[in-house]
Design an enzyme around this catalytic site. Sequence first.
Site, PDB file in Angstrom:
ATOM      1  N   GLY A 198       0.834  -1.194   0.000  1.00  0.00           N
ATOM      2  CA  GLY A 198       0.000   0.000   0.000  1.00  0.00           C
ATOM      3  C   GLY A 198       0.867   1.242   0.000  1.00  0.00           C
ATOM      4  CD  GLN A 200       3.462   5.817   2.524  1.00  0.00           C
ATOM      5  OE1 GLN A 200       2.430   5.357   2.051  1.00  0.00           O
ATOM      6  NE2 GLN A 200       4.375   5.057   3.093  1.00  0.00           N
ATOM      7  CB  CYS A 231       5.051   2.015   7.171  1.00  0.00           C
ATOM      8  SG  CYS A 231       4.643   3.551   6.342  1.00  0.00           S
ATOM      9  CG  LEU A 232       6.608   0.773   1.123  1.00  0.00           C
ATOM     10  CD1 LEU A 232       6.026   1.081  -0.247  1.00  0.00           C
ATOM     11  CD2 LEU A 232       7.750  -0.235   1.006  1.00  0.00           C
ATOM     12  CG  HIS A 257      -0.805   1.358   7.139  1.00  0.00           C
ATOM     13  ND1 HIS A 257       0.122   0.864   8.034  1.00  0.00           N
ATOM     14  CD2 HIS A 257      -0.096   2.172   6.301  1.00  0.00           C
ATOM     15  CE1 HIS A 257       1.314   1.366   7.746  1.00  0.00           C
ATOM     16  NE2 HIS A 257       1.208   2.154   6.695  1.00  0.00           N
ATOM     17  CD  GLU A 258      -1.149   2.673   2.595  1.00  0.00           C
ATOM     18  OE1 GLU A 258      -0.688   3.813   2.477  1.00  0.00           O
ATOM     19  OE2 GLU A 258      -0.446   1.681   2.890  1.00  0.00           O
ATOM     20  CG  HIS A 286       0.411   6.940   5.313  1.00  0.00           C
ATOM     21  ND1 HIS A 286       1.581   7.364   5.896  1.00  0.00           N
ATOM     22  CD2 HIS A 286       0.541   5.600   5.130  1.00  0.00           C
ATOM     23  CE1 HIS A 286       2.392   6.314   6.066  1.00  0.00           C
ATOM     24  NE2 HIS A 286       1.775   5.236   5.618  1.00  0.00           N
TER      25      HIS A 286
END
Length: 180
Positions: free
Chosen positions: A44, A49, A97-98, A139-140, A143
Amino acid sequence: MDAPIILYGSPVLRKHSISIIEEDNILKITEMLFDTLKKAEGIGLSGPQINILKRAFVIDTSPLVEDDITIERFEGVFINPVIIDRSAEPEIYKEGCLSLPGIYEDVERPGKVLVRYQDISFNTIEEELDGIKARIFQHEFDHLEGILFIDKLGLLKRKLLTGNLNRIKKLSEKQKNIRN
Ligand code: CO
Protein backbone atom coordinates in the site's frame (compact mmCIF):
# COMPACT_ATOMS: atom_id res chain seq x y z
CA MET A 1 7.42 6.81 -13.35
CA ASP A 2 8.30 6.02 -9.76
CA ALA A 3 9.11 8.61 -7.10
CA PRO A 4 11.37 8.64 -4.02
CA ILE A 5 9.52 7.45 -0.92
CA ILE A 6 9.39 10.06 1.83
CA LEU A 7 10.87 8.61 5.01
CA TYR A 8 9.96 9.00 8.67
CA GLY A 9 11.39 12.24 9.99
CA SER A 10 10.12 14.34 7.11
CA PRO A 11 7.37 16.81 8.18
CA VAL A 12 5.51 15.91 4.95
CA LEU A 13 4.32 12.66 6.58
CA ARG A 14 2.72 14.64 9.42
CA LYS A 15 0.60 16.89 7.21
CA HIS A 16 -3.09 16.63 6.44
CA SER A 17 -3.74 15.86 2.78
CA ILE A 18 -6.33 17.76 0.76
CA SER A 19 -9.23 16.36 -1.27
CA ILE A 20 -8.74 15.43 -4.89
CA ILE A 21 -10.82 17.36 -7.42
CA GLU A 22 -11.63 16.35 -11.00
CA GLU A 23 -9.15 18.94 -12.32
CA ASP A 24 -6.30 17.07 -10.63
CA ASN A 25 -4.31 14.76 -12.87
CA ILE A 26 -5.49 11.64 -11.10
CA LEU A 27 -4.15 9.30 -13.79
CA LYS A 28 -0.67 10.70 -13.29
CA ILE A 29 -0.92 10.52 -9.49
CA THR A 30 -2.20 6.92 -9.63
CA GLU A 31 0.49 5.86 -12.06
CA MET A 32 3.21 7.33 -9.84
CA LEU A 33 1.75 5.63 -6.78
CA PHE A 34 1.54 2.23 -8.47
CA ASP A 35 4.98 2.47 -10.09
CA THR A 36 6.56 3.42 -6.75
CA LEU A 37 4.63 0.75 -4.83
CA LYS A 38 5.58 -2.01 -7.25
CA LYS A 39 9.23 -1.02 -7.35
CA ALA A 40 9.35 -1.07 -3.53
CA GLU A 41 7.39 -4.37 -3.47
CA GLY A 42 4.97 -2.90 -0.94
CA ILE A 43 1.27 -3.56 -0.44
CA GLY A 44 0.00 0.00 0.00
CA LEU A 45 1.14 3.56 -0.69
CA SER A 46 -0.46 6.94 -0.09
CA GLY A 47 0.00 10.33 -1.77
CA PRO A 48 2.00 11.99 1.03
CA GLN A 49 4.55 9.17 0.91
CA ILE A 50 5.59 10.45 -2.52
CA ASN A 51 5.25 14.10 -1.53
CA ILE A 52 1.76 14.53 -3.01
CA LEU A 53 -0.42 15.85 -0.19
CA LYS A 54 -3.67 14.71 -1.79
CA ARG A 55 -6.23 12.19 -0.63
CA ALA A 56 -5.44 9.10 -2.68
CA PHE A 57 -3.82 5.75 -2.05
CA VAL A 58 -3.26 2.47 -3.85
CA ILE A 59 -3.32 -1.11 -2.62
CA ASP A 60 -1.77 -4.20 -4.19
CA THR A 61 -1.80 -7.39 -2.15
CA SER A 62 0.21 -9.46 -4.64
CA PRO A 63 3.48 -9.48 -2.60
CA LEU A 64 1.50 -11.13 0.23
CA VAL A 65 -0.16 -13.69 -2.04
CA GLU A 66 3.28 -15.07 -2.87
CA ASP A 67 3.72 -16.10 0.78
CA ASP A 68 0.15 -16.98 1.63
CA ILE A 69 -2.25 -18.33 -0.99
CA THR A 70 -5.24 -17.77 1.29
CA ILE A 71 -4.87 -14.01 0.79
CA GLU A 72 -7.03 -12.53 -1.92
CA ARG A 73 -5.12 -10.90 -4.76
CA PHE A 74 -6.41 -7.36 -4.97
CA GLU A 75 -5.31 -4.16 -6.62
CA GLY A 76 -7.14 -0.84 -6.31
CA VAL A 77 -7.11 2.93 -6.23
CA PHE A 78 -8.94 4.84 -3.50
CA ILE A 79 -9.69 8.52 -3.99
CA ASN A 80 -11.09 10.81 -1.28
CA PRO A 81 -11.63 7.84 1.07
CA VAL A 82 -13.76 8.05 4.21
CA ILE A 83 -14.33 5.55 6.99
CA ILE A 84 -18.05 5.60 7.79
CA ASP A 85 -18.15 2.89 10.43
CA ARG A 86 -15.78 0.56 12.28
CA SER A 87 -16.46 -2.81 13.90
CA ALA A 88 -16.07 -2.97 17.67
CA GLU A 89 -13.85 -6.08 17.67
CA PRO A 90 -10.17 -5.17 17.31
CA GLU A 91 -7.76 -7.41 15.43
CA ILE A 92 -3.99 -7.58 15.70
CA TYR A 93 -1.74 -7.68 12.66
CA LYS A 94 1.98 -7.06 12.18
CA GLU A 95 2.26 -3.90 10.12
CA GLY A 96 5.12 -2.31 8.28
CA CYS A 97 5.39 0.87 6.22
CA LEU A 98 7.54 1.90 3.26
CA SER A 99 8.26 5.17 5.09
CA LEU A 100 9.54 3.20 8.12
CA PRO A 101 11.85 0.60 6.56
CA GLY A 102 12.79 -2.30 8.82
CA ILE A 103 10.09 -1.69 11.44
CA TYR A 104 7.32 -4.26 11.88
CA GLU A 105 5.01 -4.18 14.90
CA ASP A 106 1.68 -5.61 16.00
CA VAL A 107 -1.03 -3.00 15.59
CA GLU A 108 -4.60 -3.20 16.86
CA ARG A 109 -7.34 -2.00 14.51
CA PRO A 110 -11.01 -2.76 13.90
CA GLY A 111 -11.35 -5.92 11.80
CA LYS A 112 -14.10 -4.50 9.59
CA VAL A 113 -14.77 -1.05 8.21
CA LEU A 114 -17.54 0.47 6.15
CA VAL A 115 -15.89 2.84 3.69
CA ARG A 116 -16.72 5.25 0.92
CA TYR A 117 -14.35 6.47 -1.78
CA GLN A 118 -14.16 7.41 -5.43
CA ASP A 119 -12.65 5.32 -8.18
CA ILE A 120 -10.47 6.62 -10.99
CA SER A 121 -13.58 7.76 -12.95
CA PHE A 122 -14.87 9.59 -9.85
CA ASN A 123 -17.70 7.11 -9.28
CA THR A 124 -18.57 6.96 -5.58
CA ILE A 125 -18.34 3.48 -4.08
CA GLU A 126 -19.48 2.37 -0.65
CA GLU A 127 -18.46 -1.05 0.64
CA GLU A 128 -17.65 -3.09 3.71
CA LEU A 129 -14.06 -4.27 3.93
CA ASP A 130 -12.56 -6.97 6.11
CA GLY A 131 -9.34 -8.96 6.35
CA ILE A 132 -6.23 -7.59 4.71
CA LYS A 133 -8.16 -5.02 2.65
CA ALA A 134 -9.63 -3.44 5.80
CA ARG A 135 -6.18 -3.46 7.39
CA ILE A 136 -4.37 -1.76 4.51
CA PHE A 137 -7.21 0.71 3.93
CA GLN A 138 -7.01 1.92 7.55
CA HIS A 139 -3.20 2.15 7.49
CA GLU A 140 -3.21 4.17 4.24
CA PHE A 141 -6.14 6.32 5.36
CA ASP A 142 -4.12 7.32 8.44
CA HIS A 143 -1.31 8.60 6.19
CA LEU A 144 -3.76 11.14 4.71
CA GLU A 145 -4.31 12.44 8.25
CA GLY A 146 -0.59 12.58 9.05
CA ILE A 147 -0.79 9.50 11.28
CA LEU A 148 1.77 6.65 11.21
CA PHE A 149 1.29 3.13 12.53
CA ILE A 150 3.94 3.64 15.22
CA ASP A 151 1.62 6.28 16.75
CA LYS A 152 -0.70 3.41 17.68
CA LEU A 153 1.92 1.57 19.75
CA GLY A 154 2.22 1.68 23.52
CA LEU A 155 4.79 4.01 25.10
CA LEU A 156 7.19 1.22 26.01
CA LYS A 157 7.16 -0.36 22.56
CA ARG A 158 7.66 3.05 21.03
CA LYS A 159 10.58 3.70 23.36
CA LEU A 160 12.23 0.45 22.32
CA LEU A 161 12.07 1.64 18.72
CA THR A 162 13.93 4.91 19.40
CA GLY A 163 17.27 3.72 17.99
CA ASN A 164 15.62 2.34 14.88
CA LEU A 165 13.56 5.50 14.38
CA ASN A 166 16.66 7.71 14.73
CA ARG A 167 18.35 5.58 12.07
CA ILE A 168 15.47 6.28 9.66
CA LYS A 169 15.46 9.99 10.57
CA LYS A 170 19.13 10.18 9.55
CA LEU A 171 18.29 8.55 6.21
CA SER A 172 15.48 11.06 5.81
CA GLU A 173 17.91 13.96 6.39
CA LYS A 174 20.22 12.54 3.69
CA GLN A 175 17.26 12.19 1.34
CA LYS A 176 16.33 15.84 1.92
CA ASN A 177 19.88 16.96 1.12
CA ILE A 178 19.81 15.02 -2.15
CA ARG A 179 16.43 16.51 -3.10
CA ASN A 180 17.52 20.10 -2.41
CO1 CO B 1 2.55 3.29 5.56
